[in-house]
Design a protein around this motif. Structure first.
Motif, PDB file in Angstrom:
ATOM      1  N   ALA A 110       1.254  -1.253   0.120  1.00 37.79           N
ATOM      2  CA  ALA A 110       0.157   0.308   0.121  1.00 37.79           C
ATOM      3  C   ALA A 110       0.560   1.071   0.346  1.00 37.79           C
ATOM      4  CB  ALA A 110      -1.193   0.140   1.335  1.00 37.79           C
ATOM      5  N   TRP A 111       1.788   1.476  -0.975  1.00 37.67           N
ATOM      6  CA  TRP A 111       2.063   2.135  -1.069  1.00 37.67           C
ATOM      7  C   TRP A 111       1.945   4.017  -1.753  1.00 37.67           C
ATOM      8  CZ3 TRP A 111       7.359  -0.726  -3.215  1.00 37.67           C
ATOM      9  CH2 TRP A 111       7.637  -1.738  -1.672  1.00 37.67           C
ATOM     10  N   HIS A 112       0.418   3.398  -2.480  1.00 35.29           N
ATOM     11  CA  HIS A 112      -0.045   4.172  -3.016  1.00 35.29           C
ATOM     12  C   HIS A 112      -1.435   4.400  -2.451  1.00 35.29           C
ATOM     13  CE1 HIS A 112      -1.239   8.092  -5.743  1.00 35.29           C
ATOM     14  NE2 HIS A 112      -1.784   7.538  -5.812  1.00 35.29           N
ATOM     15  N   LEU A 113      -2.655   5.482  -2.783  1.00 36.84           N
ATOM     16  CA  LEU A 113      -3.706   4.866  -2.349  1.00 36.84           C
ATOM     17  C   LEU A 113      -5.076   5.492  -3.482  1.00 36.84           C
ATOM     18  CD1 LEU A 113      -4.514   4.803   1.645  1.00 36.84           C
ATOM     19  CD2 LEU A 113      -4.176   2.657  -0.177  1.00 36.84           C
ATOM     20  N   PRO A 114      -5.401   5.765  -4.258  1.00 35.65           N
ATOM     21  CA  PRO A 114      -5.899   6.142  -5.416  1.00 35.65           C
ATOM     22  C   PRO A 114      -6.978   6.250  -5.220  1.00 35.65           C
ATOM     23  CG  PRO A 114      -5.196   4.279  -6.616  1.00 35.65           C
ATOM     24  CD  PRO A 114      -4.283   4.261  -5.393  1.00 35.65           C
ATOM     25  N   ALA A 115      -7.210   7.880  -5.362  1.00 37.96           N
ATOM     26  CA  ALA A 115      -8.877   8.332  -4.935  1.00 37.96           C
ATOM     27  C   ALA A 115     -10.212   7.480  -4.813  1.00 37.96           C
ATOM     28  CB  ALA A 115      -9.351   9.454  -5.321  1.00 37.96           C
ATOM     29  N   GLY A 116     -10.058   6.295  -6.183  1.00 40.55           N
ATOM     30  CA  GLY A 116     -11.166   5.117  -5.991  1.00 40.55           C
ATOM     31  C   GLY A 116     -11.045   4.548  -5.196  1.00 40.55           C
ATOM     32  N   THR A 117      -9.162   4.117  -5.144  1.00 35.66           N
ATOM     33  CA  THR A 117      -9.182   2.472  -4.707  1.00 35.66           C
ATOM     34  C   THR A 117     -10.200   3.073  -2.984  1.00 35.66           C
ATOM     35  OG1 THR A 117      -7.881   1.846  -6.093  1.00 35.66           O
ATOM     36  CG2 THR A 117      -6.678   1.011  -3.885  1.00 35.66           C
ATOM     37  N   ALA A 118      -9.912   4.403  -3.067  1.00 36.41           N
ATOM     38  CA  ALA A 118      -9.125   4.100  -1.304  1.00 36.41           C
ATOM     39  C   ALA A 118     -10.682   4.039  -0.493  1.00 36.41           C
ATOM     40  CB  ALA A 118      -8.171   5.519  -0.576  1.00 36.41           C
ATOM     41  N   MET A 174       4.316   7.560  -1.363  1.00 34.30           N
ATOM     42  CA  MET A 174       5.116   7.203  -0.460  1.00 34.30           C
ATOM     43  C   MET A 174       5.761   5.662  -1.213  1.00 34.30           C
ATOM     44  SD  MET A 174       1.502   6.912   2.476  1.00 34.30           S
ATOM     45  CE  MET A 174       0.547   6.058   1.474  1.00 34.30           C
ATOM     46  N   TRP A 175       6.316   5.916  -2.936  1.00 33.45           N
ATOM     47  CA  TRP A 175       7.050   5.135  -3.080  1.00 33.45           C
ATOM     48  C   TRP A 175       8.088   4.945  -2.988  1.00 33.45           C
ATOM     49  CZ3 TRP A 175       4.084   1.504  -5.891  1.00 33.45           C
ATOM     50  CH2 TRP A 175       2.523   2.281  -6.072  1.00 33.45           C
ATOM     51  N   PRO A 176       8.746   4.038  -2.550  1.00 39.21           N
ATOM     52  CA  PRO A 176      10.249   4.194  -2.049  1.00 39.21           C
ATOM     53  C   PRO A 176      11.276   4.689  -3.370  1.00 39.21           C
ATOM     54  CG  PRO A 176       9.338   1.990  -1.123  1.00 39.21           C
ATOM     55  CD  PRO A 176       8.439   2.997  -2.234  1.00 39.21           C
ATOM     56  N   ALA A 177      11.909   5.341  -3.610  1.00 37.77           N
ATOM     57  CA  ALA A 177      12.527   6.302  -4.125  1.00 37.77           C
ATOM     58  C   ALA A 177      13.894   4.997  -4.435  1.00 37.77           C
ATOM     59  CB  ALA A 177      13.726   6.941  -3.388  1.00 37.77           C
ATOM     60  N   LYS A 178      14.189   4.537  -3.776  1.00 36.23           N
ATOM     61  CA  LYS A 178      15.277   2.778  -4.289  1.00 36.23           C
ATOM     62  C   LYS A 178      14.731   1.664  -3.031  1.00 36.23           C
ATOM     63  CE  LYS A 178      19.031   4.962  -2.181  1.00 36.23           C
ATOM     64  NZ  LYS A 178      20.303   5.418  -2.097  1.00 36.23           N
ATOM     65  N   PRO A 179      14.863   0.628  -3.043  1.00 37.88           N
ATOM     66  CA  PRO A 179      15.165  -0.465  -2.182  1.00 37.88           C
ATOM     67  C   PRO A 179      16.576  -0.532  -1.431  1.00 37.88           C
ATOM     68  CG  PRO A 179      16.009  -1.845  -4.450  1.00 37.88           C
ATOM     69  CD  PRO A 179      14.978   0.023  -5.181  1.00 37.88           C
ATOM     70  N   ALA A 180      16.243  -0.305  -0.225  1.00 35.75           N
ATOM     71  CA  ALA A 180      17.573   0.200   1.099  1.00 35.75           C
ATOM     72  C   ALA A 180      18.047  -1.309   1.165  1.00 35.75           C
ATOM     73  CB  ALA A 180      16.648   0.313   2.234  1.00 35.75           C
ATOM     74  N   VAL A 181      17.396  -2.514   0.432  1.00 36.71           N
ATOM     75  CA  VAL A 181      18.029  -4.092   1.235  1.00 36.71           C
ATOM     76  C   VAL A 181      17.094  -4.510  -0.678  1.00 36.71           C
ATOM     77  CG1 VAL A 181      18.273  -3.984   3.556  1.00 36.71           C
ATOM     78  CG2 VAL A 181      16.424  -5.211   2.223  1.00 36.71           C
ATOM     79  N   PRO A 182      18.236  -5.711  -0.522  1.00 39.81           N
ATOM     80  CA  PRO A 182      17.431  -6.186  -1.887  1.00 39.81           C
ATOM     81  C   PRO A 182      16.167  -6.974  -1.590  1.00 39.81           C
ATOM     82  CG  PRO A 182      19.841  -7.365  -1.101  1.00 39.81           C
ATOM     83  CD  PRO A 182      19.410  -5.944  -0.488  1.00 39.81           C
ATOM     84  N   SER A 183      15.132  -6.438  -2.787  1.00 41.37           N
ATOM     85  CA  SER A 183      13.800  -6.407  -2.676  1.00 41.37           C
ATOM     86  C   SER A 183      13.024  -7.048  -3.619  1.00 41.37           C
ATOM     87  CB  SER A 183      13.323  -5.049  -2.118  1.00 41.37           C
ATOM     88  OG  SER A 183      14.140  -4.387  -0.591  1.00 41.37           O
ATOM     89  N   LEU A 184      11.933  -8.107  -2.911  1.00 40.09           N
ATOM     90  CA  LEU A 184      10.490  -8.261  -3.820  1.00 40.09           C
ATOM     91  C   LEU A 184       9.966  -7.780  -3.855  1.00 40.09           C
ATOM     92  CD1 LEU A 184      10.165 -10.899  -6.498  1.00 40.09           C
ATOM     93  CD2 LEU A 184       9.610 -11.880  -4.202  1.00 40.09           C
TER      94      LEU A 184
END
Length: 235
Positions: A110-118, A174-184
C-alpha cells in the motif's frame, strides 16, 4: 509501542512477518510454519490496533511512521528476511533502513492509495464489523475455511480507527525511492494498488517484481502455493 509477537520454529535464521490492515499474525498461519520448516525462526507481529497489541490513544497516532517505530522497538535488527503485506509492507518499508534485514519482500504494498481505491476500501472498512462469514467468503472465494473463521475474529478485535488514517494517505507519494536492501515485490493479479506503470517505475528503481497469477490482494491466502513459488530465490 511494543507489539505482541508470535513465533514459529527455532532456526538460526530469522524471518519477520508484518500483516495488513484488519488482520493480525494469523494471516501468516501457513507461511510462518513453511518458513520454519526451511530453518527460520519466524516472528510475526500484531500491529498497533490489531490482534493482541495495544491501541493508540487517538486515531491520528495510526500512521506509517508510528507503525514503523513500533516495528523497530519490537523486532531485532539484521534479520535474514522481512515480509510485509499491504499496510504491513508500508510499515516495513518505512522501518527497513533501521531494521536492516538482509532481504525484504513487499506483498501487494500500500505505497499509493488512488482516490477511487481508497474510497472503496474506506467504505468496506466502515462496514467491516458487520461482515458475516458468508460476506467474507464472497469477497474471498479462494480462502480456506479456517481463514474465513480467522478473518471474522481478527476483524472483531481490530480497532477501526486505524482506517481513519487512510484518508490522510490518499494521493500521497509513499513509493520508496530505491530498495534499502535487496527487495522483491509480490503482486496480486491484477493489483489494485500497483498499476502496470507503477510496476515499471519500481523495476526502474531497482525492485524485482513477480506476479502471482490469479491471486487477490491477500496473495498468501488466495494462493499459498503460488505465493511460496514466487518467493523462490528470496527465502
Amino acid at each position: 509501542m511494543r507489539l505482541h509477537t508470535t513465533t514459529w520454529g527455532s532456526g538460526d535464521r530469522v524471518a519477520l512477518l508484518v500483516h495488513g490492515i484488519m488482520s493480525d499474525h494469523r494471516t501468516w498461519r501457513r507461511v510462518g510454519p513453511a518458513l520454519a520448516e526451511q530453518g527460520y525462526r519466524v516472528v510475526a507481529v500484531d500491529l498497533r490496533g490489531h490482534g493482541a497489541s495495544g491501541r493508540a490513544a487517538r486515531p491520528e497516532e495510526y500512521t506509517p511512521e508510528s507503525y514503523a517505530d513500533d516495528l523497530v522497538e519490537t523486532l531485532s535488527t539484521g534479520a535474514e528476511l522481512a515480509i510485509g503485506h499491504s499496510l504491513g509492507a508500508l510499515a516495513l518499508a518505512t522501518a527497513v533502513e533501521r531494521l536492516a534485514p538482509r532481504r525484504a519482500v513487499y506483498v501487494d504494498p500500500a505505497w499509493h492509495l488512488p482516490a477511487g481505491t481508497a474510497s472503496t476500501r474506506a467504505e468496506l472498512f466502515t462496514h467491516a464489523k458487520r461482515l458475516t462469514r458468508e460476506h467474507i467468503r464472497v469477497f474471498n472465494p479462494r480462502w480456506a475455511e479456517e481463514d474465513l473463521d480467522i478473518e471474522i475474529d481478527t476483524v472483531g478485535l481490530w480497532d477501526e480507527r486505524t482506517a481513519q488514517s487512510l484518508a490522510a494517505l490518499v494521493g500521497r507519494d509513499m513509493w520508496p525511492a530505491k530498495p534499502a536492501v535487496p527487495s522483491l515485490v509480490a503482486l496480486a493479479d491484477p493489483s489494485l494498488l500497483v498499476t502496470a506503470d507503477d510496476a515499471r517505475m519500481l523495476t526502474g528503481r531497482g525492485f524485482e517484481l513477480r506476479t502471482v497469477v490469479g491471486a487477490g490482494h491477500t496473495v498468501h491466502r488466495d494462493d499459498f502455493d503460488g505465493f511460496m513459488t514466487a518467493l523462490k530465490g528470496w527465502i
